[in-house]
Scaffold this active site. Structure first.
Site, mmCIF file in Angstrom:
data_model
loop_
_atom_site.group_PDB
_atom_site.id
_atom_site.type_symbol
_atom_site.label_atom_id
_atom_site.label_comp_id
_atom_site.label_asym_id
_atom_site.label_seq_id
_atom_site.Cartn_x
_atom_site.Cartn_y
_atom_site.Cartn_z
ATOM 1 N N LYS A 1 0.820 -1.228 0.000
ATOM 2 C CA LYS A 1 0.000 0.000 0.000
ATOM 3 C C LYS A 1 0.845 1.266 0.000
ATOM 4 O O LYS A 1 2.032 1.257 0.350
ATOM 5 C CB LYS A 1 -0.999 -0.033 1.164
ATOM 6 C CG LYS A 1 -2.155 -0.990 0.848
ATOM 7 C CD LYS A 1 -3.241 -1.015 1.888
ATOM 8 C CE LYS A 1 -4.314 -2.032 1.472
ATOM 9 N NZ LYS A 1 -5.362 -2.194 2.498
ATOM 10 N N ARG B 1 -3.585 -9.955 5.179
ATOM 11 C CA ARG B 1 -4.039 -10.060 3.780
ATOM 12 C C ARG B 1 -2.897 -9.576 2.893
ATOM 13 O O ARG B 1 -2.502 -8.417 2.983
ATOM 14 C CB ARG B 1 -5.287 -9.203 3.590
ATOM 15 C CG ARG B 1 -5.881 -9.239 2.178
ATOM 16 C CD ARG B 1 -7.116 -8.344 2.092
ATOM 17 N NE ARG B 1 -7.714 -8.354 0.779
ATOM 18 C CZ ARG B 1 -7.288 -7.618 -0.248
ATOM 19 N NH1 ARG B 1 -6.267 -6.809 -0.104
ATOM 20 N NH2 ARG B 1 -7.884 -7.694 -1.420
HETATM 21 C C1 PT1 Z 1 -8.006 -4.525 3.297
HETATM 22 C C2 PT1 Z 1 -8.249 -4.496 1.891
HETATM 23 C C3 PT1 Z 1 -9.328 -5.301 1.396
HETATM 24 N N1 PT1 Z 1 -7.516 -3.738 1.020
HETATM 25 C C4 PT1 Z 1 -9.791 -6.028 3.576
HETATM 26 N N2 PT1 Z 1 -10.072 -6.058 2.260
HETATM 27 C C5 PT1 Z 1 -7.849 -3.728 -0.288
HETATM 28 N N3 PT1 Z 1 -10.577 -6.759 4.432
HETATM 29 C C6 PT1 Z 1 -8.903 -4.519 -0.765
HETATM 30 C C7 PT1 Z 1 -3.111 2.373 -1.056
HETATM 31 O O1 PT1 Z 1 -3.130 3.294 -0.225
HETATM 32 O O2 PT1 Z 1 -7.036 -3.816 3.850
HETATM 33 N N4 PT1 Z 1 -8.787 -5.285 4.101
HETATM 34 N N5 PT1 Z 1 -9.613 -5.288 0.065
HETATM 35 C C8 PT1 Z 1 -7.062 -2.844 -1.230
HETATM 36 N N6 PT1 Z 1 -7.314 -1.455 -0.963
HETATM 37 C C9 PT1 Z 1 -6.320 -0.483 -1.045
HETATM 38 C C10 PT1 Z 1 -6.389 0.648 -0.225
HETATM 39 C C11 PT1 Z 1 -5.231 -0.669 -1.865
HETATM 40 C C12 PT1 Z 1 -5.356 1.578 -0.231
HETATM 41 C C13 PT1 Z 1 -4.201 0.266 -1.907
HETATM 42 C C14 PT1 Z 1 -4.250 1.403 -1.077
HETATM 43 O O3 PT1 Z 1 -2.183 2.195 -1.853
#
Ligand code: PT1
Length: 281
Positions: free
Chosen positions: A223, A257
């Site tokens: 992230k 995850r």
């Molecule tokens: C998570 C999650 C998810 N993250 C759960 N499911 C993502 N339960 C998708 C960035 O800042 O943490 N928990 N499903 C992906 N979401 C992101 C959010 C991807 C922020 C990248 C960023 O780069």
């Protein structure tokens, strides 16, 4: 403490569970387009099992900041063939990463055992009732706003206290839907309506979320906060991802995850030996 997810169950405390990410999307933030055919997605799912995944999380709609929403039909077309094949081939639970009750329902019929809900701030209760009726596991994730709005100046006075308030309020609503708390996992939603400082506070605050007596899941893999702190580009964040996974595991998180299952398994095994959580050696 037990977590029930369809015909599967996990007893905690235990070695940290690894949820492997399988994005069946053309646009996910770090692996968009890599697994956008059914065959390639199934192959990657099997590979993650061989690498030591405990759960496979399949998503057909990217939820990274500013992702473009997709229709129910498009999401179904992406994820259902993969779930149908993988559910027959593997003996670990498959989770569906969706916010749509229609998609969650068809995914469960196709063999998914867990609903991973990144819109835990929902006001309707249909998804919770579906989880209650089917016995699926349910991951309640905190977010502020939607992927389109969430990074628009997020603010908290005390982010851990506010996420805990959110868990308490949503758990009370969930209880009223026939969804047993034994089915529920809590996730602070790293990167969902949070600044870098908020994300760090949440990671350091994992212990404050243990009071609900539910497994805590954390997703830091690749992230942007890792990039913001270190300058590392998207394809170069494995080290930061591993350190954060080991750190939260040490603080009591039950599930991480991740994209990089093999590397995370190796890091967590060493981490557990060094923290004396494994008996031999
Ligand atoms: C998570 C999650 C998810 N993250 C759960 N499911 C993502 N339960 C998708 C960035 O800042 O943490 N928990 N499903 C992906 N979401 C992101 C959010 C991807 C922020 C990248 C960023 O780069």
């Amino acid at each position: 403490m037990i977590w029930r997810a369809g015909t599967y169950s996990f007893d905690f405390p235990r070695s940290t569970l690894i949820m492997g990410i399988l994005n069946v999307t053309p646009d996910s933030f770090s692996d968009g387009g890599l697994y956008d055919s059914t065959d390639r997605a199934v192959e990657r799912g099997l590979e993650m099992v061989a690498e030591g995944a405990d759960i496979i999380d399949i998503g057909g709609e990217s939820t990274r900041p500013n992702a473009v929403p997709v229709s129910v039909d498009e999401e179904l077309k992406r994820v259902i063939p993969v779930i149908e094949i993988l559910a027959r081939k593997v003996n670990i639970p498959i989770s569906i990463d969706t916010t749509k009750v229609e998609v969650a329902h068809v995914a469960i019929v196709a063999g998914a055992s867990i609903i991973n809900d990144v819109a835990g701030n929902r006001t309707d209760d249909a998804l919770w009732r579906l989880a209650g009726e089917t016995g699926a596991g349910y991951i309640l994730m905190h977010t502020q706003g939607t992927p389109q709005t969430m990074q628009n100046n997020p603010q908290y006075s005390d982010v851990c206290a506010e996420v805990n308030d959110f868990f308490g309020k949503q758990l009370a609503k969930i209880d009223a839907c026939g969804l047993n708390r034994e089915q529920v996992v809590l996730d602070v939603g790293i990167g969902f309506g949070k600044t870098v400082e908020h994300n760090i506070a949440l990671l350091k605050g994992v212990q404050t979320f243990l009071k609900w007596d539910r497994p805590i899941m954390i997703g830091t893999s690749r992230k942007s906060f890792i990039g913001a702190l270190t300058g590392a580009g998207l394809s170069d964040r494995l080290a930061g991802s591993l350190v954060s996974a080991c750190f939260v595991a040490g603080e009591g998180a039950g599930i991480v995850r991740v994209h990089d299952v093999a590397a995370t398994r190796q890091a967590l095994i060493l981490n557990e030996y060094l923290h004396n959580k494994m008996n031999s050696v």
